[in-house]
Scaffold this active site. Structure first.
Site, PDB file in Angstrom:
ATOM      1  N   LYS A 101      72.561  32.980  55.125  1.00  0.00           N
ATOM      2  CA  LYS A 101      73.012  33.780  57.077  1.00  0.00           C
ATOM      3  C   LYS A 101      74.146  32.381  56.983  1.00  0.00           C
ATOM      4  O   LYS A 101      75.178  32.840  58.143  1.00  0.00           O
ATOM      5  CB  LYS A 101      71.325  32.654  57.465  1.00  0.00           C
ATOM      6  N   THR A 159      67.490  27.916  60.490  1.00  0.00           N
ATOM      7  CA  THR A 159      67.461  28.090  58.846  1.00  0.00           C
ATOM      8  C   THR A 159      68.753  26.998  58.473  1.00  0.00           C
ATOM      9  O   THR A 159      68.557  26.092  57.218  1.00  0.00           O
ATOM     10  CB  THR A 159      66.250  29.204  59.038  1.00  0.00           C
ATOM     11  N   TYR A 162      67.685  32.937  51.601  1.00  0.00           N
ATOM     12  CA  TYR A 162      68.051  33.645  52.747  1.00  0.00           C
ATOM     13  C   TYR A 162      68.526  32.855  53.706  1.00  0.00           C
ATOM     14  O   TYR A 162      69.812  33.234  54.816  1.00  0.00           O
ATOM     15  CB  TYR A 162      66.370  33.456  53.436  1.00  0.00           C
ATOM     16  N   SER A 218      70.870  31.911  62.008  1.00  0.00           N
ATOM     17  CA  SER A 218      68.887  31.382  62.661  1.00  0.00           C
ATOM     18  C   SER A 218      68.438  29.769  62.372  1.00  0.00           C
ATOM     19  O   SER A 218      69.770  29.181  61.531  1.00  0.00           O
ATOM     20  CB  SER A 218      68.080  31.621  61.072  1.00  0.00           C
TER      21      SER A 218
END
Ligand code: NAD
Ligand code: WQD
Length: 347
Positions: A160, A134, A156, A132
Site C-alpha cells: 500500500k 496500516t 500488505y 490503509s
C-alpha cells in the site's frame, strides 16, 4: 461527455464488486454519477452488483478484467472514457501477504501502476486510491496524522505504501491527473438495507465480521487478542468507521479535487478510539444477544491503540463521519441476519 452539473461524473470503480467498492457503486449511482466496474471477481461475486442495480433502479457498466493485465481493460476504458477512477481493486489479507508477497506486489503495486497509466492515457482527471492506516506501522502517536512516519510491518502494508508513492511520483510529472490517497482506518458495518455487506471467505480475520458470526452461532466465542495492553480496559483500541461514511469520503474527495486539482493524502476515520471490549458491549446492547469471549495471547503485529487525526479531510471537504458505533453494529447485524451465508444462497 460534458457534465450536466458540477458533481456529476463518469466514475470507474475498480474492485467494485468487493465490500467497500459495492457500497461506493451504490452511493455513486444514488448521487447521479455514471458508474462502471472493473473487477476480476477474485474475492467477490456478481450478486452485490445485481443488488446495487436493484436498490438504485439504475444500471452500471461492467468490465471483467484484471488490474495486473492492462490489455484486459485498456479498450474498455478508451470506449467508456471515465473522468474519475476510484481504485479499490487489491488484495487485503495481512497473513496471505506474508505467505505470498509476490501476489500482493503484483496486484497492489503493479496493478495500481497499470490502472494509473491507462487512466492517464485516456484522460482521467482524478484518481482515488484505497490506502490503509496500516502504512503507519508500529510506532504510532495517537491521534495519527498524515505526516507521521510510515513503517508498515508486513508485505500488505508495504504494498500500500509503495503504491501511494508510485501515484505521487506519477502526479509530479503528470499533474493533469489529480490523486487522492485515502488511508482508511477500520471500515465496518453494512448498507442500511441489509442487502449489501462484507462477505469474507473462510474464517474472518477482522473483529466485527467474526463477532457477527459468533452472534449467529457459527463460532462458539470471540477470541480477544490480549487484555493487557496499556489502554483503559487492556484491549486494543481502533478507529472504526461505517462503510457508508467511508465511501462518502471518496465522493467528497472527488468533489474537492474537482474544485482544487492536486495530490492529497488524507486519513479517513472518525477520529475516535473504541476498544475491543467496548465493541463487544455495544454489540450485545444493540442486538440483545450475548457474545461469549475468551482472552487469548496478543496477535502478532497488532498495536495497542490506533486512531486518526481527521483534521485534514474535514477541513478540506464538507465530509465528516455521520454514523456512530451503534449504527455500525445495527447495520452489520441486519446484513448478517438477513444473509447468514453471505451472497451465496444456501442450497
Ligand atoms: P474486497 O476484497 O472486498 O474488494 C476488493 C475487490 O478487488 C474484490 O472485488 C476483488 O475481486 C477485486 N480484485 C482483487 N484482485 C483484482 C485484480 N487483480 N483485478 C481486478 N480486481 C481485483 O476488499 P475491500 O475490503 O472492499 O477493500 C477495498 C480496498 O480497500 C482494497 O484495496 C483494500 O486493500 C483497501 N482497504 C481495505 C480495508 C478494510 O479493512 N476492508 C482497510 C484499508 C484499506
Ligand atoms: C481490530 C481489533 C485486534 C479479531 C486490519 C488490517 C488493516 C486494515 C483493517 C486493510 C484489534 C482485535 C480482532 C479478533 C480481536 N485492513 N481482534 N479478535 O488489525 O486494526 O486492521 O484490518 O487495510 O490493514 O491490519 O483490524 O478488525 O483485525 O482488529 O480481539 O478475532 O480487534 O487485536 O485490536 P486491524 P481487526
Amino acid at each position: 461527455k460534458s457534465r450536466m452539473y458540477v458533481g456529476e461524473m463518469r466514475v470507474l470503480v475498480t474492485g467494485g464488486a468487493g465490500y467497500i467498492g459495492s457500497h461506493a457503486c451504490l452511493r455513486l449511482l444514488e448521487t447521479g454519477h455514471e458508474v462502471a466496474v472493473l473487477d476480476n471477481f477474485r474475492n467477490s461475486q456478481m450478486e452485490p452488483l445485481r443488488r446495487v442495480q436493484q436498490l438504485t433502479g439504475k444500471s452500471l457498466a461492467l468490465c471483467e478484467g484484471d488490474v495486473r493485465q492492462p490489455e484486459s481493460f485498456e479498450a474498455f476504458l478508451e470506449a467508456w472514457h471515465p473522468e474519475s477512477i476510484i481504485h479499490f481493486a487489491g488484495l487485503k489479507s495481512v497473513s496471505e501477504s506474508v505467505a505470498r508477497p509476490e501476489d500482493y506486489y503484483a496486484t497492489n503495486v503493479q496493478g495500481t501502476l497499470n490502472v494509473a497509466e491507462v487512466a492517464r492515457t485516456v484522460g482521467v482527471r482524478s484518481f482515488i486510491f484505497s490506502s490503509s492506516a496500516t502504512v503507519y506501522g508500529a510506532q504510532q502517536e495517537v491521534p495519527v496524522d498524515e505526516a507521521a512516519e510510515t513503517s508498515p510491518v508486513n508485505p500488505y502494508g508495504r504494498s500500500k505504501l509503495f503504491a501511494e508513492q508510485v501515484l505521487r511520483d506519477i502526479h509530479a510529472v503528470h499533474p493533469e491527473m489529480s490523486v487522492g490517497v485515502l488511508r482508511y482506518f477500520n471500515p465496518v458495518g453494512a448498507h442500511v438495507s441489509g442487502k449489501l455487506g462484507e462477505d469474507p471467505t473462510g474464517t474472518p480475520a477482522n473483529l466485527m465480521p467474526y463477532m457477527a458470526r459468533v452472534a449467529s452461532g457459527v463460532y462458539p466465542h470471540l477470541n480477544i487478542y490480549g487484555d493487557d495492553y496499556a489502554t483503559s480496559d487492556g484491549t486494543g483500541i481502533r478507529d472504526y468507521i461505517h462503510v457508508v461514511d467511508l465511501v462518502d469520503a471518496h465522493l467528497a474527495t472527488l468533489e474537492a479535487l474537482d474544485v482544487e486539482p492536486g495530490v492529497v493524502t488524507w486519513n479517513v476515520g472518525r477520529g475516535e478510539g473504541v476498544s475491543v471490549a467496548e465493541m463487544v458491549s455495544v454489540f450485545e446492547r444493540v442486538t440483545r444477544l450475548s457474545i461469549p469471549v475468551q482472552v487469548t495471547d496478543r496477535r502478532d503485529g497488532d498495536v495497542a491503540t490506533s486512531f486518526a487525526n481527521v483534521g485534514k479531510i474535514t477541513a478540506a471537504t464538507k465530509w465528516t463521519a455521520q454514523r456512530g458505533v451503534e449504527e455500525m453494529v445495527r447495520d452489520l447485524w441486519k446484513w448478517q441476519s438477513a444473509n447468514p451465508t453471505g451472497y451465496t444462497l444456501e442450497s
